[in-house]
Every structure is written in structure tokens, then in C-alpha cells.
Design a protein around this motif. Structure first.
Motif, PDB file in Angstrom:
ATOM      1  N   ARG A   1       0.594  -1.190   0.031  1.00  0.00           N
ATOM      2  CA  ARG A   1      -0.143  -0.083   0.111  1.00  0.00           C
ATOM      3  C   ARG A   1       0.853   1.095   0.021  1.00  0.00           C
ATOM      4  N   TRP A   2       0.192   2.465   0.137  1.00  0.00           N
ATOM      5  CA  TRP A   2       0.983   3.706  -0.163  1.00  0.00           C
ATOM      6  C   TRP A   2       2.041   3.698   0.559  1.00  0.00           C
ATOM      7  N   HIS A   3       3.218   3.726   0.173  1.00  0.00           N
ATOM      8  CA  HIS A   3       4.527   3.619   0.778  1.00  0.00           C
ATOM      9  C   HIS A   3       5.713   4.253   0.099  1.00  0.00           C
ATOM     10  N   TYR A   4       6.820   4.546   0.689  1.00  0.00           N
ATOM     11  CA  TYR A   4       8.177   5.096   0.138  1.00  0.00           C
ATOM     12  C   TYR A   4       9.337   4.394   0.650  1.00  0.00           C
ATOM     13  N   HIS A   5      10.532   4.703  -0.108  1.00  0.00           N
ATOM     14  CA  HIS A   5      11.834   4.217   0.720  1.00  0.00           C
ATOM     15  C   HIS A   5      12.878   4.792  -0.092  1.00  0.00           C
ATOM     16  N   PRO A   6      13.911   4.684   0.477  1.00  0.00           N
ATOM     17  CA  PRO A   6      15.120   5.321  -0.132  1.00  0.00           C
ATOM     18  C   PRO A   6      15.709   4.757  -1.309  1.00  0.00           C
ATOM     19  N   GLU A   7      15.447   3.504  -1.655  1.00  0.00           N
ATOM     20  CA  GLU A   7      15.840   2.769  -2.967  1.00  0.00           C
ATOM     21  C   GLU A   7      15.046   3.453  -4.001  1.00  0.00           C
ATOM     22  N   TYR A   8      15.850   3.536  -5.085  1.00  0.00           N
ATOM     23  CA  TYR A   8      15.064   3.973  -6.506  1.00  0.00           C
ATOM     24  C   TYR A   8      14.583   2.492  -6.977  1.00  0.00           C
ATOM     25  N   GLU A   9      13.494   2.477  -7.643  1.00  0.00           N
ATOM     26  CA  GLU A   9      12.667   1.363  -7.994  1.00  0.00           C
ATOM     27  C   GLU A   9      11.966   1.351  -9.280  1.00  0.00           C
ATOM     28  N   LEU A  10      12.456   0.234 -10.051  1.00  0.00           N
ATOM     29  CA  LEU A  10      11.576   0.037 -11.402  1.00  0.00           C
ATOM     30  C   LEU A  10      10.583  -0.935 -11.182  1.00  0.00           C
ATOM     31  N   VAL A  11       9.397  -0.502 -11.609  1.00  0.00           N
ATOM     32  CA  VAL A  11       8.303  -1.607 -11.290  1.00  0.00           C
ATOM     33  C   VAL A  11       7.629  -1.742 -12.569  1.00  0.00           C
ATOM     34  N   LEU A  12       7.550  -3.234 -12.834  1.00  0.00           N
ATOM     35  CA  LEU A  12       6.664  -3.529 -13.981  1.00  0.00           C
ATOM     36  C   LEU A  12       5.468  -4.422 -13.671  1.00  0.00           C
ATOM     37  N   ILE A  13       4.456  -4.125 -13.890  1.00  0.00           N
ATOM     38  CA  ILE A  13       3.076  -4.793 -13.761  1.00  0.00           C
ATOM     39  C   ILE A  13       2.913  -5.815 -14.828  1.00  0.00           C
ATOM     40  N   HIS A  14       3.223  -7.235 -14.185  1.00  0.00           N
ATOM     41  CA  HIS A  14       2.843  -8.043 -15.437  1.00  0.00           C
ATOM     42  C   HIS A  14       1.600  -8.553 -15.418  1.00  0.00           C
ATOM     43  N   LYS A  15       1.009  -8.782 -14.269  1.00  0.00           N
ATOM     44  CA  LYS A  15      -0.648  -8.914 -14.335  1.00  0.00           C
ATOM     45  C   LYS A  15      -1.077  -8.036 -13.528  1.00  0.00           C
ATOM     46  N   GLY A  16      -2.338  -7.471 -13.881  1.00  0.00           N
ATOM     47  CA  GLY A  16      -3.156  -6.603 -13.122  1.00  0.00           C
ATOM     48  C   GLY A  16      -3.596  -5.283 -13.661  1.00  0.00           C
ATOM     49  N   THR A  17      -4.678  -4.834 -13.284  1.00  0.00           N
ATOM     50  CA  THR A  17      -5.146  -3.612 -13.759  1.00  0.00           C
ATOM     51  C   THR A  17      -5.884  -2.586 -12.235  1.00  0.00           C
ATOM     52  N   GLY A  18      -5.842  -1.540 -12.502  1.00  0.00           N
ATOM     53  CA  GLY A  18      -6.140  -0.910 -11.371  1.00  0.00           C
ATOM     54  C   GLY A  18      -5.896   0.488 -11.252  1.00  0.00           C
ATOM     55  N   LYS A  19      -5.690   1.366 -10.034  1.00  0.00           N
ATOM     56  CA  LYS A  19      -5.469   2.488  -9.791  1.00  0.00           C
ATOM     57  C   LYS A  19      -3.681   2.755  -9.322  1.00  0.00           C
ATOM     58  N   ARG A  20      -3.185   3.677  -9.946  1.00  0.00           N
ATOM     59  CA  ARG A  20      -1.832   3.923  -9.643  1.00  0.00           C
ATOM     60  C   ARG A  20      -1.603   5.105  -8.911  1.00  0.00           C
ATOM     61  N   MET A  21      -0.956   5.295  -7.746  1.00  0.00           N
ATOM     62  CA  MET A  21      -0.453   6.615  -7.381  1.00  0.00           C
ATOM     63  C   MET A  21       0.795   6.920  -7.127  1.00  0.00           C
ATOM     64  N   VAL A  22       1.436   7.761  -7.765  1.00  0.00           N
ATOM     65  CA  VAL A  22       2.974   8.133  -7.697  1.00  0.00           C
ATOM     66  C   VAL A  22       2.873   9.695  -7.146  1.00  0.00           C
ATOM     67  N   GLY A  23       3.081  10.062  -6.096  1.00  0.00           N
ATOM     68  CA  GLY A  23       3.274  11.472  -5.544  1.00  0.00           C
ATOM     69  C   GLY A  23       1.973  11.767  -5.711  1.00  0.00           C
ATOM     70  N   ASP A  24       1.603  13.013  -6.317  1.00  0.00           N
ATOM     71  CA  ASP A  24       0.135  13.517  -6.463  1.00  0.00           C
ATOM     72  C   ASP A  24      -0.256  13.222  -7.772  1.00  0.00           C
ATOM     73  N   SER A  25       0.331  12.206  -8.681  1.00  0.00           N
ATOM     74  CA  SER A  25      -0.385  11.690  -9.767  1.00  0.00           C
ATOM     75  C   SER A  25      -1.227  10.496  -9.276  1.00  0.00           C
ATOM     76  N   ILE A  26      -2.525  10.430  -9.870  1.00  0.00           N
ATOM     77  CA  ILE A  26      -3.561   9.191  -9.706  1.00  0.00           C
ATOM     78  C   ILE A  26      -3.960   8.880 -11.139  1.00  0.00           C
ATOM     79  N   ASP A  27      -4.000   7.625 -11.608  1.00  0.00           N
ATOM     80  CA  ASP A  27      -4.091   7.341 -12.944  1.00  0.00           C
ATOM     81  C   ASP A  27      -4.775   5.733 -12.635  1.00  0.00           C
TER      82      ASP A  27
END
Length: 295
Positions: free
Chosen positions: A27-53
């Protein structure tokens, strides 16, 4: 819901983290690491900072250090409740996992620029997305050494690409990281989790621990807009993403984006965007350029 600081567990004999996620996404979280995220299976709501899509399978985003984010899959990916049908592939690395000077080398100037851009979140597109996706899928079956050198190939692609869209606004990134977990940060976290509900100012003042006057002045100084304008910005931005899909009626979209009635949604949408939701959808579905319509 408060943003949590969460990092994946890295094997002691590896310099970075590669993780094939088959459990419900964090769920809504953060961490010091840089992260590359690939959604292989799934649809839904993505939140990054104040971007919601909305996101679909194949969503590929490069998330910067300490940038709050969440991919929330649609309900049917949790049915039955004991199972999760989503699947993601994640690469995490720290600023200094190759030493203190690696990302500061002259030869890495363009890669450094990409890392700086990732503080807003970078949604990768085009050929870059296709190539990195293919590499990340192959990494599942690789040993640690091959994964390590494949990561350098990904770095090379990131350093050369212009095929990406920035997600979070600069104001969000600067203010969230500078706020140190206090005052306005708690308010923004609440907005991102509850923008589709009625937001009470009393609750905001409690979270910020400020008077009404102090809150108004501080918020406008931080985000260059009033609190009400910010909430409207988030709601309209999410509505825009939903309008690019023809599966929902405009009335349904208004409700999901947090508007109490359709006429209010139509009026405010036109005030912000200069055209009606119906006109926006028509342009989007005709595959015309609509990048400028987004918040």
C-alpha cells in the motif's frame, strides 16, 4: 492512511534487489531505494506522488528515492480473498550500491539526469518500455551474475531514452521530501487516499496541527495553490485518466473521482480544462493528442 517506509529484503550476497512479486502489492509507501516497477499482471489505480491514474498490464514506472507510491489492483484480482491474481517485477537499488562515485561519473551524466527526473516518477513508453520489459522478464530465470550485468543494460537504456512521462508535480516532490513527515505531508497523504470521499477541513487542520489561517497560508506557499484547488486538481486528474477509457459512464466517473453530482462535475471540469468531460473523452477516443489535458 499514513505513507509507510517499506523496503524489500535484499539477499546479503547481492548488491541490488530483484523481486518477482506474487503477493498483494504494498500500500501507499516510500523507501530510500530507486525502484523500477513492471506490472506483469493486473489493472487498477496507480498513485505516484500526487499523480493518480489507471494502470494496465505492462505498466512500467521508474520511481525515485523516497517518492510515495502505490499500485492498487481492481477487486477481481483479489477474488477469492485468499488468492491474489496480480503479478509484478521489481528492481530496487540504492544511490551508492556501486560506490559513492558511480552515478557522479562524467560518463553517467545522462543516467544521473534520469535519476533526478525519477524524483517525480517516470512512466516509460515506446520502444524503451518494450525492451526493458523484455529484459526484466528474462531476469526472472537468470542467476545473480547475469541479473547484475543486465541491470547495466537497463541503465544504458534509461540514460538514452526520451520515451517517458513525468508523473508527480515538482511541488509535491519538493514539499513532501522537505516536510520531514510532519504538517502538510500528513494532509497530502490523506488526500491521496481519500480524494474520492468528502474531505472535511476540520480533519485537515487536525492532521496539520494548525489553525485555519496558518494552514491556508502555509499550503498556498508550499503548493502555489489553495487547498481546495489542490483537491480539485487531484480529482480532475483522476477523472481525465478514467475518461480515456470508454467502459464507464461520465456519471460513474464523476462519482469515482469524488464529485457529489454530475452537474457539479461537468461545471468544474470545464472550468479547469476548458471543455466538457464528453468533449475530452471524444478527443481521447479519437486518438488525438491529449497530453496537454492532463493535470
Amino acid at each position: 492512511m499514513k505513507a509507510l517506509e517499506i523496503s524489500l529484503i535484499k539477499d546479503s550476497n547481492q548488491s541490488f534487489t530483484f523481486y518477482h512479486e506474487k503477493n498483494p502489492f504494498s500500500r501507499w509507501h516510500y523507501h530510500p531505494e530507486y525502484e523500477l516497477v513492471l506490472i506483469h499482471k493486473g489493472t487498477g489505480k496507480r498513485m505516484v506522488g500526487d499523480s493518480i491514474d489507471r494502470f494496465d498490464e505492462g505498466d512500467l514506472v521508474f520511481v525515485g528515492s523516497n517518492l510515495p507510491h502505490e499500485w492498487l489492483c481492481d477487486d477481481h484480482f483479489f477474488s477469492p480473498p485468499a488468492q491474489f491474481a496480480g503479478e509484478g517485477i521489481v528492481i530496487q537499488f540504492t544511490e551508492n550500491f556501486l560506490g559513492d562515485k558511480f552515478f557522479k561519473l562524467h560518463e553517467n551524466k545522462r543516467l544521473r539526469k534520469m535519476l533526478d527526473s525519477s524524483t517525480q516518477g517516470c512512466m516509460l513508453t515506446g520502444k524503451t518500455k518494450e525492451t526493458i520489459t523484455e529484459l526484466m522478464l528474462k531476469m526472472i530465470s537468470m542467476d545473480a551474475e547475469d541479473r547484475f550485468y543486465t541491470l547495466f543494460t537497463i541503465f544504458r537504456l534509461l540514460s538514452k531514452t526520451k520515451e517517458y512521462t513525468l508523473l508527480a508535480s515538482p511541488n509535491f516532490t519538493v514539499s513532501f521530501q522537505a516536510d520531514g513527515g510532519n504538517s502538510i505531508r500528513k494532509v497530502i497523504e490523506y488526500i491521496m487516499q481519500h480524494f474520492h470521499e468528502k474531505i472535511q477541513m476540520k480533519k485537515m487542520l487536525e492532521l496539520a496541527n494548525m489553525s485555519s489561517t496558518t494552514f491556508s497560508v502555509y499550503f498556498k506557499k508550499t503548493y502555489n495553490m489553495t487547498f481546495q484547488e489542490y483537491v480539485l486538481k487531484v480529482r480532475i486528474g483522476y477523472a481525465c485518466s478514467l475518461l480515456t477509457d470508454n467502459n464507464l459512464s461520465i456519471a460513474q466517473i464523476a462519482l469515482q473521482a469524488g464529485f457529489d453530482n454530475l452537474s457539479n462535475f461537468n461545471r468544474l471540469f470545464k472550468k479547469v480544462k476548458g471543455n466538457t468531460p464528453k468533449e475530452f473523452r471524444k478527443k481521447a477516443l479519437e486518438n488525438e493528442r491529449f497530453d496537454d489535458y492532463y493535470v
